[in-house]
Design an enzyme around this catalytic site. Structure first.
Site, short mmCIF file in Angstrom:
data_model
loop_
_atom_site.label_atom_id
_atom_site.label_comp_id
_atom_site.label_asym_id
_atom_site.label_seq_id
_atom_site.Cartn_x
_atom_site.Cartn_y
_atom_site.Cartn_z
N SER A 166 -11.50 -28.89 -6.38
CA SER A 166 -12.28 -28.21 -7.36
C SER A 166 -11.69 -26.91 -7.84
O SER A 166 -10.44 -26.92 -8.21
CB SER A 166 -13.71 -28.00 -6.74
N THR A 167 -12.47 -25.84 -7.75
CA THR A 167 -11.76 -24.64 -8.12
C THR A 167 -10.27 -24.36 -7.41
O THR A 167 -10.23 -24.35 -6.31
CB THR A 167 -12.59 -23.42 -7.73
N HIS A 192 -13.04 -31.48 -10.01
CA HIS A 192 -14.04 -31.20 -10.81
C HIS A 192 -13.82 -30.27 -12.03
O HIS A 192 -13.15 -29.16 -12.06
CB HIS A 192 -14.92 -30.21 -9.83
N MET A 285 -14.61 -25.11 -4.30
CA MET A 285 -16.02 -24.33 -3.96
C MET A 285 -17.17 -25.39 -3.63
O MET A 285 -17.01 -26.59 -4.25
CB MET A 285 -16.61 -23.69 -5.17
N ASP A 288 -18.52 -30.67 -1.31
CA ASP A 288 -18.18 -31.97 -2.04
C ASP A 288 -16.99 -32.46 -1.26
O ASP A 288 -16.01 -31.92 -1.49
CB ASP A 288 -18.06 -31.96 -3.35
#
Length: 341
Positions: A166-167, A192, A285, A288
């Site tokens: 993600s991030t 993401h 973050m 997930d």
């Protein structure tokens, strides 16, 4: 916790005022300075030592992307790009994320105010600051030492690879996939990203990685030497097992707040590939992917997670470690090598 100290960099006096107002409305943030171009910003970064910088792209004397590269090389600091050029789908957005920007948002337009999310992004970026310097130093060492070389596929390696991020994942995936062999096992990735980003990100990865990278399509058969990036938006990506394993893009409720979700992908890998797969969670973050990685480990898969020192945001990998889903925690520079041992 002390307020996040922010330097606002934009050549527009009006825009600086709008950003300052949006940030100062949050008691957890303090705007400590403003700059109208990168030269002024460089001086103020030295004197003010801000925790976070908001940065425009189009500015006099030096554009924001060039200045971002200098920041990440010489004075690593969380940067949030705020520009009309960093709207979803814009090529400059991916370039900024690859260089290490924490996030990118567009300036407010008619009928929308993207600054509503800016205070939360600033606080998240400030929280990630601690590991940023180590991460950038590790990335520089990785390049200098020439370790980003293509690896050979091991005969005892996995038949399938699943990766979630993600991030910070755009930059991390660029580094990891650059080392993948051209004949790598089929690799499925959930990163993401908004729907407008994933096709251009897959194309960008395809230009720089030995393996073939593409945005995944529903019903597509998975093949050796191919990397499949889940489309952003409204569908989860999972495996459908028949005589030939294929990709299924399924419209269903978000999992862990995300669609596509890493958990959904990993659960399907655990079901169909069991001990013949490797699962990897990179920077990101939230949580997930942690439960899905645990399912993979219980099914016999090898499971890896990026370590705290090299993660931009140590959220997803941290949860995976805490619940016992990750067999090993590794710096980003060692992830690809560990996959192919």
């Amino acid at each position: 916790m002390s307020p996040a100290r922010v330097l606002v960099v934009d050549d527009s006096l009006t825009m600086r005022a709008l950003i300052r107002h949006a940030l100062n409305s949050d008691p957890g943030i303090e705007v400590v300075g403003e700059a109208s171009d990168p030269f002024e910003a460089r001086k103020k970064m030295k004197s003010l030592d801000p925790d976070v910088v908001t940065l425009d792209v189009e500015m006099p004397n030096m554009n924001g992307i060039e200045f971002l590269q200098k920041i990440m090389t010489l004075r690593p600091t969380p940067v949030i790009m705020v520009s009309n050029l960093t709207a979803p789908g814009a090529a400059v957005t991916l370039e900024a994320l690859e260089l290490g920007a924490f996030d990118c948002i567009a300036k407010p337009g008619a009928g929308s105010n993207t600054f509503d999310i800016l205070p939360d992004l600033v606080k998240e970026a400030n929280h990630a600051k601690a590991g940023l310097v180590k991460r950038r130093m590790a990335a520089v060492e990785h390049r200098v030492n020439g370790t980003a070389q293509t690896l050979a596929r091991s005969q005892s390696g996995p038949d399938l690879i699943g990766i979630g991020s993600s991030t910070g994942g755009v930059e991390a995936l660029m580094q990891v996939l650059a080392e993948f062999p051209a004949d790598c096992p089929p690799t499925l990735i959930v990163q993401h990203l908004p729907a407008a980003f994933t096709a251009s990100f897959a194309a960008r990865l395809n230009r720089t990685c030995p393996a073939h990278v593409s945005e995944a399509k529903d019903g597509e058969a998975i093949r050796q030497g191919h990397v499949y990036l889940a489309p952003g938006g409204s569908r989860h990506m999972m495996l459908r097992k028949g005589t030939q394993p294929t990709i299924a893009l399924v419209a269903d409720e978000p999992v862990c707040g995300h669609r596509p979700s890493v958990d959904v992908l990993f659960a399907s890998i655990a079901k169909h590939f069991k001990d013949r797969s490797t699962g990897v969670i990179l920077t990101g973050m939230g949580r997930d992917g942690a439960q899905g990685l645990l399912q993979m480990r219980k099914a016999g898969s090898r499971t890896l997670a990026q370590d705290e020192e090299t993660s931009l945001v140590y959220g997803m990998p941290r949860v995976a470690h805490e619940i016992g889903a990750a067999q090993k925690r590794l710096p980003l520079s060692r992830v690809a090598r560990e996959i192919f041992v």
